[in-house]
Scaffold this motif. Structure first.
Motif, PDB file in Angstrom:
ATOM      1  N   SER A   1       0.836  -1.195   0.000  1.00  0.00           N
ATOM      2  CA  SER A   1       0.000   0.000   0.000  1.00  0.00           C
ATOM      3  C   SER A   1       0.878   1.254   0.000  1.00  0.00           C
ATOM      4  O   SER A   1       2.097   1.182  -0.057  1.00  0.00           O
ATOM      5  N   ASN A   2       0.204   2.426   0.092  1.00  0.00           N
ATOM      6  CA  ASN A   2       0.967   3.677   0.129  1.00  0.00           C
ATOM      7  C   ASN A   2       1.606   3.910   1.493  1.00  0.00           C
ATOM      8  O   ASN A   2       2.263   4.926   1.719  1.00  0.00           O
TER       9      ASN A   2
ATOM     10  N   LYS B   1      -1.583  12.810  10.081  1.00  0.00           N
ATOM     11  CA  LYS B   1      -2.967  12.288  10.044  1.00  0.00           C
ATOM     12  C   LYS B   1      -3.957  13.416  10.342  1.00  0.00           C
ATOM     13  O   LYS B   1      -4.978  13.568   9.658  1.00  0.00           O
ATOM     14  N   ASP B   2      -3.634  14.209  11.376  1.00  0.00           N
ATOM     15  CA  ASP B   2      -4.542  15.293  11.771  1.00  0.00           C
ATOM     16  C   ASP B   2      -4.618  16.389  10.718  1.00  0.00           C
ATOM     17  O   ASP B   2      -5.609  17.155  10.672  1.00  0.00           O
ATOM     18  N   SER B   3      -3.564  16.494   9.888  1.00  0.00           N
ATOM     19  CA  SER B   3      -3.566  17.536   8.861  1.00  0.00           C
ATOM     20  C   SER B   3      -4.523  17.207   7.716  1.00  0.00           C
ATOM     21  O   SER B   3      -4.839  18.083   6.898  1.00  0.00           O
ATOM     22  N   HIS B   4      -4.942  15.944   7.655  1.00  0.00           N
ATOM     23  CA  HIS B   4      -5.900  15.543   6.608  1.00  0.00           C
ATOM     24  C   HIS B   4      -7.322  15.581   7.171  1.00  0.00           C
ATOM     25  O   HIS B   4      -7.577  15.131   8.289  1.00  0.00           O
TER      26      HIS B   4
ATOM     27  N   ALA C   1     -11.485  11.323   5.637  1.00  0.00           N
ATOM     28  CA  ALA C   1     -11.317  10.056   6.356  1.00  0.00           C
ATOM     29  C   ALA C   1     -10.512   9.050   5.538  1.00  0.00           C
ATOM     30  O   ALA C   1      -9.762   8.244   6.089  1.00  0.00           O
ATOM     31  N   THR C   2     -10.672   9.087   4.223  1.00  0.00           N
ATOM     32  CA  THR C   2      -9.930   8.169   3.358  1.00  0.00           C
ATOM     33  C   THR C   2      -8.430   8.443   3.431  1.00  0.00           C
ATOM     34  O   THR C   2      -7.619   7.520   3.436  1.00  0.00           O
ATOM     35  N   ASP C   3      -8.053   9.721   3.482  1.00  0.00           N
ATOM     36  CA  ASP C   3      -6.643  10.094   3.578  1.00  0.00           C
ATOM     37  C   ASP C   3      -6.062   9.752   4.945  1.00  0.00           C
ATOM     38  O   ASP C   3      -4.859   9.504   5.073  1.00  0.00           O
ATOM     39  N   LYS C   4      -6.912   9.764   5.978  1.00  0.00           N
ATOM     40  CA  LYS C   4      -6.435   9.466   7.330  1.00  0.00           C
ATOM     41  C   LYS C   4      -6.236   7.964   7.560  1.00  0.00           C
ATOM     42  O   LYS C   4      -5.447   7.562   8.412  1.00  0.00           O
ATOM     43  N   LYS C   5      -6.945   7.155   6.797  1.00  0.00           N
ATOM     44  CA  LYS C   5      -6.972   5.704   7.058  1.00  0.00           C
ATOM     45  C   LYS C   5      -5.599   5.043   7.061  1.00  0.00           C
ATOM     46  O   LYS C   5      -5.276   4.284   7.989  1.00  0.00           O
ATOM     47  N   PRO C   6      -4.710   5.284   6.059  1.00  0.00           N
ATOM     48  CA  PRO C   6      -3.399   4.610   6.103  1.00  0.00           C
ATOM     49  C   PRO C   6      -2.580   5.000   7.320  1.00  0.00           C
ATOM     50  O   PRO C   6      -1.846   4.184   7.876  1.00  0.00           O
ATOM     51  N   TYR C   7      -2.703   6.265   7.756  1.00  0.00           N
ATOM     52  CA  TYR C   7      -1.965   6.719   8.938  1.00  0.00           C
ATOM     53  C   TYR C   7      -2.461   6.007  10.194  1.00  0.00           C
ATOM     54  O   TYR C   7      -1.667   5.593  11.055  1.00  0.00           O
ATOM     55  N   GLU C   8      -3.785   5.878  10.305  1.00  0.00           N
ATOM     56  CA  GLU C   8      -4.351   5.205  11.475  1.00  0.00           C
ATOM     57  C   GLU C   8      -3.883   3.760  11.563  1.00  0.00           C
ATOM     58  O   GLU C   8      -3.552   3.265  12.646  1.00  0.00           O
TER      59      GLU C   8
END
Length: 550
Positions: free
Chosen positions: A249-250, A298-301, A304-311
């Motif tokens: 993944s990314n 993560k918080d800068s996004h 929710a889709t952009d936050k998912k890989p960080y979570e």
């Protein structure tokens, strides 16, 4: 001193069939006595087929007596007579040139060529080892053994070795015996043990009940409580394997960017100039700072889709970060251990040098053991790869229970260990890194690794799959020798390959002190009951803490 390989008193038969790989002879007798020693036609014995072609050195592969019917004319007519024929099958090993053994033959023996037993004195002459001149050889048999066996250290350690045998056959004792012989004969070896069951420290003086100060003073026994593998030495692929991240993944791009940034900052802090910093560079970075940076991004996004890989990354890294089973990854954060300090630690390269370094991996979680063995193997390979002279500090890595982390089957959780160890098997010789593969299930070990071994030490093997694997690895001329592996004694092995001049059965000398690998004495425990100091709560405490050091 024996000067001939054709003693008339040791002649015992004539060749009747030659097919290139095998020789059939008819023996007049199956026993001869020479210089007070009785020599027999037994499987594994050495013989010389000596004729006009020269001297062809063979080993006995099969002995049988067949009955042949012949017609005999008598006064009463024709009578059928049964005669016994002693048939011996030989396997060609090589030839003798100027009295010394050489692999391969220029000419094969001829029909009706005489065959002679070879005494131990003649065999020693063939091997031709002079310890004053051939300092690369060392003895692995007991001093009282009639057939002294010497191994070539350069080829044993440098061209990889496989020590194979079913459980209880004496593998651990054989490994300990060989390493003890090396320590006794060479002042500065450099061996790294991956000790899966914490059984080898006692063989090198780290046991009050059987002390050995000479071995102990040169051995570094790294207990599980002291073992560490700092996470900042992992390359990117290893980091993803240990922290259970998803390389497809990314997530990989995110982690690579952030770790590289942290390592570049640390390089400036430590004033390390003129280096190329990447995510794979073995420089410290703070994993807690990495988690903070991940949280900030993560918080800068807002999506929710952009936050998912960080979570996902944060949860998985935190899970390992706070798991006590993985504490060995995070023990040296405050010290910021450098790669130099780490090599001094695991290879005994500090001021007080240690030449045998035993890593106790018995407390390592099974699911991450393969990754750890792979990482340390890769670090050792890189250490030697960047050394301009491979003879500076030649290394040998002893991989105990190899089938548990470099298996034959394809499984993603073993990929890191298999790739790293297979690379050493294929390229390590050029850089001065050797492998000693120890396993009870050769059929389950990577064929790529085993096929690169130059020496095979096969102890008792009863499983037909394991025997067939050995047959495929040995030269065709020696494959028949595998048939007697199930009947070998404890500590006895069939040794063949580069490090031994003549393939032979060898009874390795008993190690002193012994490794902690003896069979459990059920009879004593079931007679006396549990010890007075036995504590179930202490056992559970070790279980809960995943700590076997107590």
């Amino acid at each position: 001193m024996t000067t001939t390989l054709r003693e008339e008193a040791l002649k015992f038969g004539k060749i009747k069939e030659v097919d290139g790989a095998e020789i059939i002879l008819h023996a007049d007798v199956l026993e001869r006595e020479f210089s007070g020693t009785k020599l027999c036609a037994e499987v594994g014995a050495y013989v010389n087929c000596g004729g006009s072609h020269g001297n062809t050195i063979c080993t006995i592969n099969k002995v049988q007596i067949t009955e042949v019917e012949k017609t005999k004319r008598t006064e009463d007519g024709i009578e059928i007579v049964r005669e016994e024929r002693k048939v011996v099958t030989l396997t060609i090993l090589g030839c003798a040139i100027h009295g010394k053994f050489s692999r391969g033959t220029k000419r094969l023996p001829t029909i009706n060529c005489d065959t002679y037993f070879l005494s131990s004195t003649q065999v020693n002459q063939l091997i031709g080892i002079d310890l004053e001149e051939n300092k690369e050889h060392f003895c692995v048999t007991d001093i009282s053994d009639d057939n002294q066996t010497y191994l070539n250290l350069d080829k044993l350690m440098g061209r990889h070795t496989a020590i194979l045998g079913t459980t209880g056959s004496g593998k651990s004792c054989t490994v300990a015996s060989i390493v003890q012989s090396i320590l006794s004969n060479y002042e500065c070896p450099r061996i790294l043990f991956f000790d899966i069951h914490n059984e080898y420290p006692s063989a090198f003086g780290h046991n009050p009940d059987s002390p050995h100060e000479s071995f102990k003073s040169r051995t570094n026994s790294i207990t599980w409580s002291e073992f560490s593998l700092p996470y900042w030495f992992l390359d990117l692929e290893e980091f993803f394997g240990v922290y259970n991240l998803e390389p497809g993944s990314n997530q990989k791009a995110i982690i690579k960017r952030l770790i590289t940034k942290l390592k570049e900052k640390e390089a400036k802090t430590q004033e390390i100039d003129n280096i190329i910093v990447s995510a794979d560079t073995p420089i410290f970075f703070d994993i807690d700072t990495l988690l903070e940076n991940l949280n900030d991004e993560k918080d800068s996004h807002k999506n929710a889709t952009d936050k998912k890989p960080y979570e996902s990354i944060i949860l998985k890294i935190q899970a390992v970060r706070h798991d006590t089973r993985y504490s060995f990854l995070h023990r040296k954060i405050d010290d910021k251990t450098s790669i130099v300090e780490y090599f001094e630690f695991i290879l005994g390269l500090g001021e007080n040098e240690k030449y045998l370094n035993i890593l106790d991996l018995s407390g390592l979680p099974a699911e991450v053991r393969a990754v750890c063995v792979g990482v340390i193997s890769r670090l050792c390979f890189d250490f030697k790869y960047w050394d301009l002279d491979p003879e500076n500090i030649p290394l040998n890595l002893v991989l105990e229970e190899a089938h548990t982390y470099i298996p034959e089957e394809s499984d993603s959780k073993y990929n890191i260990a298999k790739e790293r160890v297979e690379r050493i098997a294929k390229e390590g010789r050029k850089y001065g890194v050797g492998l000693t593969i120890v396993t009870q299930r050769p059929s389950n070990v990577s064929t790529t690794v085993l096929s690169q071994c130059g020496t095979y030490i096969a102890l008792r093997l009863t499983n037909d799959l394991d025997q067939n694997k050995i047959k495929r690895l040995l030269p065709d001329t020696l494959a028949g020798q595998v048939n007697f592996l199930p009947s070998l004694r404890d500590g006895e092995a069939f040794v063949s390959g580069d490090s031994i001049n003549l393939p032979r059965k060898v009874q390795f000398k008993v190690p002193n002190p012994m490794p902690r690998s003896n069979d459990v004495k059920y009879h004593r425990s079931w007679k006396l009951g549990k010890p007075s100091e036995y504590s179930l709560s202490s056992l559970m405490d070790s279980w809960y803490k995943q700590d076997k050091s107590k």
